[in-house]
Enzyme design. Structure first.
Site, PDB file in Angstrom:
ATOM      1  N   TYR A  16      38.192  34.413 -18.571  1.00 31.20           N
ATOM      2  CA  TYR A  16      37.696  35.107 -19.751  1.00 31.20           C
ATOM      3  C   TYR A  16      36.341  35.774 -19.501  1.00 31.20           C
ATOM      4  O   TYR A  16      36.053  36.834 -20.047  1.00 31.20           O
ATOM      5  CB  TYR A  16      37.616  34.136 -20.940  1.00 31.20           C
ATOM      6  CG  TYR A  16      38.964  33.888 -21.567  1.00 31.20           C
ATOM      7  CD1 TYR A  16      39.821  34.948 -21.852  1.00 31.20           C
ATOM      8  CD2 TYR A  16      39.389  32.600 -21.896  1.00 31.20           C
ATOM      9  CE1 TYR A  16      41.059  34.731 -22.429  1.00 31.20           C
ATOM     10  CE2 TYR A  16      40.631  32.372 -22.478  1.00 31.20           C
ATOM     11  CZ  TYR A  16      41.456  33.456 -22.743  1.00 31.20           C
ATOM     12  OH  TYR A  16      42.684  33.244 -23.318  1.00 31.20           O
ATOM     13  N   TYR A 172      38.320  26.035 -27.708  1.00 32.41           N
ATOM     14  CA  TYR A 172      39.774  25.852 -27.689  1.00 32.41           C
ATOM     15  C   TYR A 172      40.179  24.966 -28.860  1.00 32.41           C
ATOM     16  O   TYR A 172      39.464  24.026 -29.220  1.00 32.41           O
ATOM     17  CB  TYR A 172      40.191  25.235 -26.341  1.00 32.41           C
ATOM     18  CG  TYR A 172      41.679  25.123 -26.145  1.00 32.41           C
ATOM     19  CD1 TYR A 172      42.527  26.194 -26.425  1.00 32.41           C
ATOM     20  CD2 TYR A 172      42.241  23.942 -25.673  1.00 32.41           C
ATOM     21  CE1 TYR A 172      43.894  26.081 -26.249  1.00 32.41           C
ATOM     22  CE2 TYR A 172      43.611  23.825 -25.485  1.00 32.41           C
ATOM     23  CZ  TYR A 172      44.436  24.903 -25.784  1.00 32.41           C
ATOM     24  OH  TYR A 172      45.784  24.800 -25.612  1.00 32.41           O
ATOM     25  N   TYR A 182      44.913  17.825 -22.900  1.00 31.82           N
ATOM     26  CA  TYR A 182      43.547  18.358 -22.811  1.00 31.82           C
ATOM     27  C   TYR A 182      42.606  17.173 -22.958  1.00 31.82           C
ATOM     28  O   TYR A 182      41.988  16.966 -23.997  1.00 31.82           O
ATOM     29  CB  TYR A 182      43.330  19.393 -23.914  1.00 31.82           C
ATOM     30  CG  TYR A 182      42.160  20.324 -23.688  1.00 31.82           C
ATOM     31  CD1 TYR A 182      42.203  21.317 -22.726  1.00 31.82           C
ATOM     32  CD2 TYR A 182      41.004  20.222 -24.458  1.00 31.82           C
ATOM     33  CE1 TYR A 182      41.142  22.185 -22.529  1.00 31.82           C
ATOM     34  CE2 TYR A 182      39.936  21.090 -24.284  1.00 31.82           C
ATOM     35  CZ  TYR A 182      40.011  22.067 -23.319  1.00 31.82           C
ATOM     36  OH  TYR A 182      38.953  22.936 -23.136  1.00 31.82           O
ATOM     37  N   ALA A 224      40.394  27.674 -14.045  1.00 33.07           N
ATOM     38  CA  ALA A 224      40.096  26.401 -14.713  1.00 33.07           C
ATOM     39  C   ALA A 224      41.338  25.867 -15.430  1.00 33.07           C
ATOM     40  O   ALA A 224      41.625  24.662 -15.386  1.00 33.07           O
ATOM     41  CB  ALA A 224      38.947  26.585 -15.710  1.00 33.07           C
TER      42      ALA A 224
HETATM   43  P1  NAI Z   1      37.367  30.179 -15.398  1.00 33.45           P
HETATM   44  O1  NAI Z   1      37.729  29.290 -14.277  1.00 33.45           O
HETATM   45  O2  NAI Z   1      37.481  31.656 -15.189  1.00 33.45           O
HETATM   46  O3  NAI Z   1      35.887  29.928 -15.920  1.00 33.45           O
HETATM   47  C1  NAI Z   1      35.222  28.708 -15.878  1.00 33.45           C
HETATM   48  C2  NAI Z   1      33.976  28.928 -15.060  1.00 33.45           C
HETATM   49  O4  NAI Z   1      33.065  27.855 -15.226  1.00 33.45           O
HETATM   50  C3  NAI Z   1      34.248  29.029 -13.557  1.00 33.45           C
HETATM   51  O5  NAI Z   1      33.765  30.263 -13.078  1.00 33.45           O
HETATM   52  C4  NAI Z   1      33.427  27.880 -12.980  1.00 33.45           C
HETATM   53  O6  NAI Z   1      32.910  28.189 -11.708  1.00 33.45           O
HETATM   54  C5  NAI Z   1      32.352  27.739 -14.032  1.00 33.45           C
HETATM   55  N1  NAI Z   1      31.623  26.465 -14.026  1.00 33.45           N
HETATM   56  C6  NAI Z   1      32.126  25.206 -14.023  1.00 33.45           C
HETATM   57  N2  NAI Z   1      31.130  24.309 -14.025  1.00 33.45           N
HETATM   58  C7  NAI Z   1      29.964  25.008 -14.041  1.00 33.45           C
HETATM   59  C8  NAI Z   1      28.580  24.641 -14.037  1.00 33.45           C
HETATM   60  N3  NAI Z   1      28.200  23.363 -14.014  1.00 33.45           N
HETATM   61  N4  NAI Z   1      27.661  25.632 -14.052  1.00 33.45           N
HETATM   62  C9  NAI Z   1      28.032  26.932 -14.077  1.00 33.45           C
HETATM   63  N5  NAI Z   1      29.321  27.333 -14.069  1.00 33.45           N
HETATM   64  C10 NAI Z   1      30.275  26.376 -14.052  1.00 33.45           C
HETATM   65  O7  NAI Z   1      38.274  29.700 -16.618  1.00 33.45           O
HETATM   66  P2  NAI Z   1      38.398  30.161 -18.139  1.00 33.45           P
HETATM   67  O8  NAI Z   1      39.638  29.491 -18.614  1.00 33.45           O
HETATM   68  O9  NAI Z   1      38.275  31.617 -18.284  1.00 33.45           O
HETATM   69  O10 NAI Z   1      37.180  29.443 -18.847  1.00 33.45           O
HETATM   70  C11 NAI Z   1      36.148  30.113 -19.553  1.00 33.45           C
HETATM   71  C12 NAI Z   1      35.955  29.464 -20.906  1.00 33.45           C
HETATM   72  O11 NAI Z   1      37.120  29.716 -21.700  1.00 33.45           O
HETATM   73  C13 NAI Z   1      35.799  27.942 -20.870  1.00 33.45           C
HETATM   74  O12 NAI Z   1      34.840  27.541 -21.814  1.00 33.45           O
HETATM   75  C14 NAI Z   1      37.177  27.457 -21.296  1.00 33.45           C
HETATM   76  O13 NAI Z   1      37.150  26.167 -21.841  1.00 33.45           O
HETATM   77  C15 NAI Z   1      37.505  28.517 -22.333  1.00 33.45           C
HETATM   78  N6  NAI Z   1      38.902  28.581 -22.755  1.00 33.45           N
HETATM   79  C16 NAI Z   1      39.910  28.781 -21.848  1.00 33.45           C
HETATM   80  C17 NAI Z   1      41.230  28.817 -22.260  1.00 33.45           C
HETATM   81  C18 NAI Z   1      42.337  29.051 -21.269  1.00 33.45           C
HETATM   82  O14 NAI Z   1      43.520  28.860 -21.600  1.00 33.45           O
HETATM   83  N7  NAI Z   1      42.046  29.473 -20.061  1.00 33.45           N
HETATM   84  C19 NAI Z   1      41.613  28.650 -23.675  1.00 33.45           C
HETATM   85  C20 NAI Z   1      40.472  28.483 -24.566  1.00 33.45           C
HETATM   86  C21 NAI Z   1      39.186  28.433 -24.110  1.00 33.45           C
END
Ligand code: NAI
Length: 286
Positions: A16, A172, A182, A224
């Protein structure tokens, strides 16, 4: 002058964060990125080698420019918080100034101010364990990386945000409805994030004149999400049961974020905006 955005939580072109960066860039914003330290090397190398060029294409045909990538670990606020083993870790030792306070200082030094802050990161080491089996360590780690990280980012970045600015995080529906799978305290972490969105909207609104909102996003096959292990099932469930029977694209979330960050949303703060094809509104599966 165009707006400047700092987006925390981009390490590839699938999540995202990347989509939000693109929508903001398409609307004319300058893009700064905070990338998790252990993922920094591969992200920067891939960027440099053109691996993301296809996904950098904006609607007008130009390529999204990322002005600067900062190493960031949002679990640590100041250098004093970093344990010795992390400092010594090979993946961390090659970078510097990656605690939240230091990144905010660097951005201030480099650019003076920002207009938009995006938190698009989460982590829960025990996410695949049911809450009933989650350890205290796992639970607190989920809250630290996924909820407090946002309090900390806003705490340190709000002072460099221009009045009228906006801040956005990603949440979420597992915060308010039961989503088996989850686990690890991630549902708890999202509940905290949503509650904090309201309190921070009040405090940052009064103190800095900025807005604070969160997007409750539907399922996306990000890195993620794949790690959690049930993402394909959630996507299938959504296309079967949501009012809109189409796969959710990251771009749709990116566009909603661009709206929330824009003057079009100037009276919206403290809100949870659902960008999920309407799935949240269903009471039963069909
Ligand atoms: P993503 O893997 O693209 O993004 C997560 C990012 O968090 C990664 O780039 C990772 O390197 C970074 N990260 C993890 N620990 C960290 C730390 N300590 N310091 C800095 N960066 C850190 O995955 P996504 O799914 O796009 O996640 C982005 C947001 O969207 C999250 O908050 C996730 O919970 C939320 N989200 C995702 C959904 C899905 O189905 N993918 C649904 C609803 C919400």
């Amino acid at each position: 002058r165009g707006k400047r955005a700092f987006i925390a939580g981009i390490a590839d072109d699938n999540g995202y964060g990347w989509a939000i960066a693109k929508s903001l860039a398409a609307a004319g914003a300058e893009i700064l990125v905070g990338t998790w330290v252990p993922a920094l090397n591969i992200f920067e190398t891939s960027l440099r080698r053109g691996k993301f060029d296809e996904s950098r294409v904006l609607p007008d045909g130009s390529l999204m420019e990322i002005t600067k990538v900062y190493p960031l670990d949002a679990v640590y606020d100041t250098p004093e918080d970093v344990p010795e083993d992390v400092k010594a870790n090979k993946r961390y030792a090659g970078s510097s100034k990656w605690t939240v306070k230091e990144v905010a200082e660097s951005v201030k030094e480099d650019f003076g101010s920002i207009d938009i802050l995006v938190h698009s990161l989460a982590n829960g080491p025990e996410v695949s364990k049911p809450l009933l089996e989650t350890s205290r360590y796992g639970y607190l780690a989920a809250i630290s990386a996924s909820s407090y990280s946002y309090v900390s980012l806003l705490q340190h970045f709000a002072p460099l945000m221009n009045r009228g600015g906006a801040s956005i995080s990603l949440t979420y529906i597992a915060s308010e409805r039961i989503i088996p799978g989850y686990g690890g305290g991630m549902s708890s972490a999202k509940a905290a994030l949503e509650s904090d969105t309201q309190v921070l909207a009040f405090e940052a609104g009064r103190k800095h004149g900025i807005r604070v909102n969160t997007i409750s996003a539907g399922p996306l096959r990000s890195r993620a999400a794949k790690a959690i292990g049930f993402i394909d099932m959630m996507i299938d469930y959504s296309s079967e049961n949501a009012p809109l029977q189409k796969e959710l694209s990251a771009e749709e979330v990116g566009n909603a974020a661009a709206f929330l960050a824009s003057p079009l949303a100037s009276a919206i703060t403290g809100a949870v905006l659902y960008v999920d094809n309407g799935l949240n509104a269903m009471g039963v599966g069909v």
